[in-house]
Design an enzyme around this catalytic site. Structure first.
Site, mmCIF file in Angstrom:
data_model
loop_
_atom_site.group_PDB
_atom_site.id
_atom_site.type_symbol
_atom_site.label_atom_id
_atom_site.label_comp_id
_atom_site.label_asym_id
_atom_site.label_seq_id
_atom_site.Cartn_x
_atom_site.Cartn_y
_atom_site.Cartn_z
ATOM 1 N N HIS A 1 14.903 2.363 4.731
ATOM 2 C CA HIS A 1 14.940 3.529 5.610
ATOM 3 C C HIS A 1 13.638 3.713 6.378
ATOM 4 O O HIS A 1 12.551 3.444 5.888
ATOM 5 C CB HIS A 1 15.235 4.790 4.798
ATOM 6 C CG HIS A 1 14.239 5.054 3.702
ATOM 7 N ND1 HIS A 1 13.080 5.762 3.902
ATOM 8 C CD2 HIS A 1 14.232 4.693 2.400
ATOM 9 C CE1 HIS A 1 12.407 5.851 2.776
ATOM 10 N NE2 HIS A 1 13.075 5.199 1.840
ATOM 11 N N ASP A 2 13.787 4.139 7.619
ATOM 12 C CA ASP A 2 12.674 4.532 8.492
ATOM 13 C C ASP A 2 11.753 3.368 8.865
ATOM 14 O O ASP A 2 10.627 3.590 9.315
ATOM 15 C CB ASP A 2 11.840 5.663 7.862
ATOM 16 C CG ASP A 2 12.680 6.879 7.521
ATOM 17 O OD1 ASP A 2 13.204 7.504 8.462
ATOM 18 O OD2 ASP A 2 12.834 7.197 6.324
ATOM 19 N N GLY B 1 10.512 1.357 2.380
ATOM 20 C CA GLY B 1 10.655 2.375 3.412
ATOM 21 C C GLY B 1 9.419 2.554 4.264
ATOM 22 O O GLY B 1 8.290 2.320 3.830
#
Length: 263
Positions: free
Chosen positions: A125-126, A143
């Site tokens: 994520h991100d 992440g």
């Protein structure tokens, strides 16, 4: 003549909220979810899943069993809107996983253009991944990792959360990276990965001449071989930057980091 309509295998499930451009091919037993937008010429092999909100560009190739746009693997995620954006002409081999962003991390994961993500690679994520990168089998981004352009991650390389990998860097097989890697560097496994020179062969292949490579080597020596403190190395880099755009880019990378520099 109008462009070909999407070609969807009878066993595939495409939700009503998905938007598939002409020429998209969806293989057997795929699932394309709501709020998924796919550009022309992109193909999905068997058993792929794509969850939205996700935007995928043109001429991407997803091989069998890719899981794209899944919820972030973050305990703080509570179902807030979070997105994934993928550019054009990327190749995702078997069992690649790419997660959407989180509300607390910017809300979006991004992948650029012309990348190769080989089997079992993972983008968490991100993350922000540039263009023209190669992630070899089982390479993993935690992440919030930022990866520049023309970066190579060798097999089983692992990048710690919030780290940055600069343009043209090369991460060796099995190296675990827990700090920022400036542009042009090579990192090899030694417990945790450690710098081992610059990626001179890769730079030659991308058209860097001997003058540019020489300037980058001098910058590397100033930071990693001189024995100087990082503050003193910055002063030396500032002197060298007057003659080289590449050294200026390396210095800017170092000065903008929030995590420790990998040394």
């Amino acid at each position: 003549m109008s462009a070909a309509a999407p070609d969807i295998h009878p066993s595939a499930v495409v939700e009503a909220g998905a938007r598939l451009a002409p020429g998209v091919r969806v293989g057997a037993f795929c699932h394309i979810g709501d709020e998924v937008e796919v550009g022309e010429g992109t193909t999905f092999g068997p058993h792929c899943s794509v969850k939205g909100p996700t935007r995928i560009g043109s001429d991407n190739a997803f091989h069998g069993h890719c899981a794209i746009g899944g919820d972030p693997q973050d305990k703080k995620f509570s179902g807030e809107r979070a997105e994934l954006e993928i550019g054009d002409r990327n190749t995702f081999r078997e069992f690649v996983t790419v997660n959407r962003g989180t509300g607390s991390g910017g809300g979006i994961t991004r992948i650029g253009h012309d990348n190769w993500l080989l089997a079992y690679t993972h983008v968490a994520h991100d993350c922000v991944v540039g263009s023209h990168c190669v992630f070899s089998n089982n390479a993993t981004l935690a992440g919030h990792v930022t990866v520049g352009d023309h970066v190579i991650l060798s097999g089983f390389a692992g990048i710690h959360q919030f780290c940055r990998i600069g343009d043209h860097a090369f991460i060796g097989m099995g190296a675990f990276v827990n700090g920022d890697v400036p542009p042009f560097l090579m990192v090899a496994q030694d417990g945790y990965g450690r710098p081992r020179g610059i990626n001179s062969e890769g730079l030659k292949r991308r058209g860097f001449d001997s003058g540019r490579i020489g300037a980058i080597k001098r910058a590397y020596r100033a930071v990693y071989m001189s024995g100087a403190s990082l503050d003193d190395a910055r002063v030396k880099l500032a002197e060298l930057a007057g003659e080289s755009d590449d050294v200026r880019a390396l210095l800017a990378f170092i000065e903008s980091g929030e995590r420790p520099l990998l040394r």
